[in-house]
Write an enzyme that holds these catalytic residues in place. Structure first.
Site, PDB file in Angstrom:
ATOM      1  N   LYS A 112      42.458 -68.718   1.132  1.00  0.00           N
ATOM      2  CA  LYS A 112      42.070 -67.309   0.985  1.00  0.00           C
ATOM      3  C   LYS A 112      40.588 -67.169   0.662  1.00  0.00           C
ATOM      4  O   LYS A 112      39.924 -66.247   1.138  1.00  0.00           O
ATOM      5  CB  LYS A 112      42.939 -66.613  -0.063  1.00  0.00           C
ATOM      6  CG  LYS A 112      44.375 -66.483   0.425  1.00  0.00           C
ATOM      7  CD  LYS A 112      45.183 -65.426  -0.283  1.00  0.00           C
ATOM      8  CE  LYS A 112      46.503 -65.254   0.465  1.00  0.00           C
ATOM      9  NZ  LYS A 112      47.397 -64.292  -0.068  1.00  0.00           N
ATOM     10  N   LYS A 200      51.763 -70.004   9.327  1.00  0.00           N
ATOM     11  CA  LYS A 200      52.831 -69.263   8.657  1.00  0.00           C
ATOM     12  C   LYS A 200      52.804 -67.775   9.042  1.00  0.00           C
ATOM     13  O   LYS A 200      51.725 -67.212   9.228  1.00  0.00           O
ATOM     14  CB  LYS A 200      52.587 -69.395   7.141  1.00  0.00           C
ATOM     15  CG  LYS A 200      53.649 -68.809   6.272  1.00  0.00           C
ATOM     16  CD  LYS A 200      53.298 -68.951   4.798  1.00  0.00           C
ATOM     17  CE  LYS A 200      52.435 -67.817   4.313  1.00  0.00           C
ATOM     18  NZ  LYS A 200      52.641 -67.442   2.899  1.00  0.00           N
ATOM     19  N   LYS A 203      52.318 -61.577   5.530  1.00  0.00           N
ATOM     20  CA  LYS A 203      52.225 -60.113   5.550  1.00  0.00           C
ATOM     21  C   LYS A 203      50.793 -59.621   5.648  1.00  0.00           C
ATOM     22  O   LYS A 203      50.544 -58.511   6.086  1.00  0.00           O
ATOM     23  CB  LYS A 203      52.977 -59.479   4.371  1.00  0.00           C
ATOM     24  CG  LYS A 203      52.476 -59.816   2.999  1.00  0.00           C
ATOM     25  CD  LYS A 203      53.300 -59.066   1.968  1.00  0.00           C
ATOM     26  CE  LYS A 203      53.993 -59.985   1.000  1.00  0.00           C
ATOM     27  NZ  LYS A 203      53.105 -60.881   0.227  1.00  0.00           N
TER      28      LYS A 203
HETATM   29  N1  AQP Z   1      56.486 -67.242   6.603  1.00  0.00           N
HETATM   30  C1  AQP Z   1      57.239 -67.457   5.536  1.00  0.00           C
HETATM   31  N2  AQP Z   1      58.339 -68.214   5.631  1.00  0.00           N
HETATM   32  C2  AQP Z   1      59.127 -68.450   4.536  1.00  0.00           C
HETATM   33  N3  AQP Z   1      58.848 -67.948   3.311  1.00  0.00           N
HETATM   34  C3  AQP Z   1      57.758 -67.168   3.186  1.00  0.00           C
HETATM   35  N4  AQP Z   1      57.212 -66.527   2.146  1.00  0.00           N
HETATM   36  C4  AQP Z   1      56.092 -65.877   2.529  1.00  0.00           C
HETATM   37  N5  AQP Z   1      55.888 -66.081   3.836  1.00  0.00           N
HETATM   38  C5  AQP Z   1      56.904 -66.884   4.274  1.00  0.00           C
HETATM   39  C6  AQP Z   1      57.799 -66.529   0.815  1.00  0.00           C
HETATM   40  O1  AQP Z   1      57.926 -65.163   0.409  1.00  0.00           O
HETATM   41  C7  AQP Z   1      57.571 -65.036  -0.957  1.00  0.00           C
HETATM   42  C8  AQP Z   1      56.423 -64.053  -1.003  1.00  0.00           C
HETATM   43  O2  AQP Z   1      55.460 -64.442  -1.834  1.00  0.00           O
HETATM   44  P1  AQP Z   1      54.070 -63.722  -2.007  1.00  0.00           P
HETATM   45  O3  AQP Z   1      54.009 -62.441  -1.318  1.00  0.00           O
HETATM   46  O4  AQP Z   1      53.827 -63.647  -3.465  1.00  0.00           O
HETATM   47  O5  AQP Z   1      53.037 -64.733  -1.422  1.00  0.00           O
HETATM   48  P2  AQP Z   1      52.825 -65.445  -0.078  1.00  0.00           P
HETATM   49  O6  AQP Z   1      53.582 -66.719  -0.109  1.00  0.00           O
HETATM   50  O7  AQP Z   1      51.352 -65.586   0.075  1.00  0.00           O
HETATM   51  O8  AQP Z   1      53.422 -64.486   1.041  1.00  0.00           O
HETATM   52  P3  AQP Z   1      52.724 -63.849   2.307  1.00  0.00           P
HETATM   53  O9  AQP Z   1      53.715 -63.003   3.013  1.00  0.00           O
HETATM   54  O10 AQP Z   1      52.033 -64.896   3.125  1.00  0.00           O
HETATM   55  O11 AQP Z   1      51.656 -62.918   1.641  1.00  0.00           O
HETATM   56  P4  AQP Z   1      50.089 -62.834   1.819  1.00  0.00           P
HETATM   57  O12 AQP Z   1      49.866 -62.509   3.234  1.00  0.00           O
HETATM   58  O13 AQP Z   1      49.683 -61.756   0.876  1.00  0.00           O
HETATM   59  O14 AQP Z   1      49.529 -64.171   1.433  1.00  0.00           O
HETATM   60  C9  AQP Z   1      57.239 -66.445  -1.456  1.00  0.00           C
HETATM   61  O15 AQP Z   1      58.387 -67.036  -2.020  1.00  0.00           O
HETATM   62  C10 AQP Z   1      56.837 -67.159  -0.213  1.00  0.00           C
HETATM   63  O16 AQP Z   1      57.015 -68.556  -0.280  1.00  0.00           O
END
Ligand code: AQP
Length: 330
Positions: A112, A200, A203
């Site tokens: 990030k 991955k 969001k």
């Molecule tokens: N692609 C994915 N496949 C499986 N699990 C996923 N998670 C996120 N993307 C996937 C799981 O969802 C939870 C969300 O955690 P978060 O929003 O606190 O952080 P993150 O992992 O950074 O999720 P994102 O969607 O990728 O958010 P951004 O874009 O903001 O960084 C966690 O349990 C994560 O493992």
């Protein structure tokens, strides 16, 4: 007494199918056997700039989607992170026992912060909050003293750091908090981007075609699956060399509650067109069902969130007090 579980999702955007398959699906299973605390991580969402109006929208959407996906407020305590001030208070204490070296090794911080530097070409603008994000996450967890935390595989490194810091805190301050284990799903712990299946599904991905959002128009979602990047072989089998195909098989298996091997068998004599049509249909039906329930919850989250925050505040402030006393603050 039931063992405790805690987890949350950051309000940085609209929830994706990756968030559901990798995290929410497990929370739904676990709520029957554990005392579960699940929050919308709004404080974490501030670590990279977010428009305040968008944050308010995201918070509401995620809360209502938790309910629509099947989290039951009778079994799971649901709340907004910022409604429980102990998260911010313990965060400070945790930063004092976490080293800069440990934080700078975190892959999520590296990715990030690199993105921020790429955009503006300046390292000095990386927010401190992004650097200490894992400390807040550790605080989020310790406050409920859980046995385990359901997450996707991308959060495993943060959980390992959490175990290390809890152990350090316990030894140094004669405490006895659990070193929580990650609960990572066997199928779908890293759902991939539909545009670049090496990455991955996320969001905060700027390309809307890369992700299926739980609030996507189901027809739009169907079309995204039809356009998903695969390869030119047109043979369906499980292989890490075929990340696009494996990703579609994984989505199918997870939503149908079958193994990937069963999904592979189901598609063994079929074409990529068949695969995409069937996966598209399963995803579409899943979204239709979730969105119907979402509409009935979106106007009614305040009462559930207030009750959840009250219960979370009680246990969080009790555990905070134990730690404050151990550190000599009280
Ligand atoms: N692609 C994915 N496949 C499986 N699990 C996923 N998670 C996120 N993307 C996937 C799981 O969802 C939870 C969300 O955690 P978060 O929003 O606190 O952080 P993150 O992992 O950074 O999720 P994102 O969607 O990728 O958010 P951004 O874009 O903001 O960084 C966690 O349990 C994560 O493992």
């Amino acid at each position: 007494m039931l063992e405790k579980i805690v987890s949350g999702i950051t309000a940085t955007g609209k929830l994706t199918l990756g968030n559901y398959i990798g995290s929410i699906k497990n929370m739904i299973k676990l709520q029957n056997d554990y005392e579960q605390y699940i929050f919308v991580a709004d404080l974490h969402a501030l670590t990279t700039y977010i428009d305040p109006k968008e944050l308010i929208e995201n918070k509401k959407n995620i809360f209502a989607l938790y309910l629509a996906c099947g989290l039951d407020p009778q079994k799971t305590t649901l709340f907004f992170q910022s409604d429980v001030p102990a998260h911010s208070e313990l965060n400070w204490i945790i930063t004092t026992i976490t080293n800069m070296g440990e934080l700078s090794k975190m892959t999520q911080f590296k990715d990030k912060s690199q993105n921020i530097v790429k955009q503006d070409n300046k390292t000095e603008i990386i927010p401190t909050g992004l650097f200490v994000y894992p400390a807040l996450m550790i605080a989020d967890i310790i406050l409920y003293n859980p046995k385990a935390v359901p997450v996707g595989i991308d959060q495993k490194q943060h959980l390992e750091l959490c175990q290390k810091i809890v152990k350090r805190m316990n030894t140094k301050y004669h405490l006895n908090f659990n070193e929580p284990k990650p609960i990572i799903p066997k199928i779908g712990n890293k759902i991939k981007s539909l545009v670049n299946p090496e990455q991955k599904m996320s969001k905060s991905d700027k390309n809307a075609n890369a992700s299926i959002y739980l609030l996507d128009d189901p027809e739009v979602a169907y079309k995204k699956i039809q356009r998903a990047v695969t390869d030119s072989e047109n043979k369906i089998y499980i292989s890490e060399e075929k990340p696009g195909v494996l990703n579609l098989l994984t989505i199918f298996a997870s939503l149908k509650d079958i193994s990937i091997e069963e999904a592979e068998k189901h598609f063994s004599n079929k074409t990529y067109k068949d695969l995409k049509e069937e996966v598209g249909e399963v995803v579409k039906q899943f979204l239709i069902e979730i969105q119907k329930k979402y509409q009935s919850y979106i106007q009614n989250i305040d009462e559930i969130a207030q009750a959840g925050a009250k219960k979370a505040n009680k246990i969080a402030s009790e555990n905070l007090l134990i730690i404050q006393k151990a550190f000599g603050l009280k």
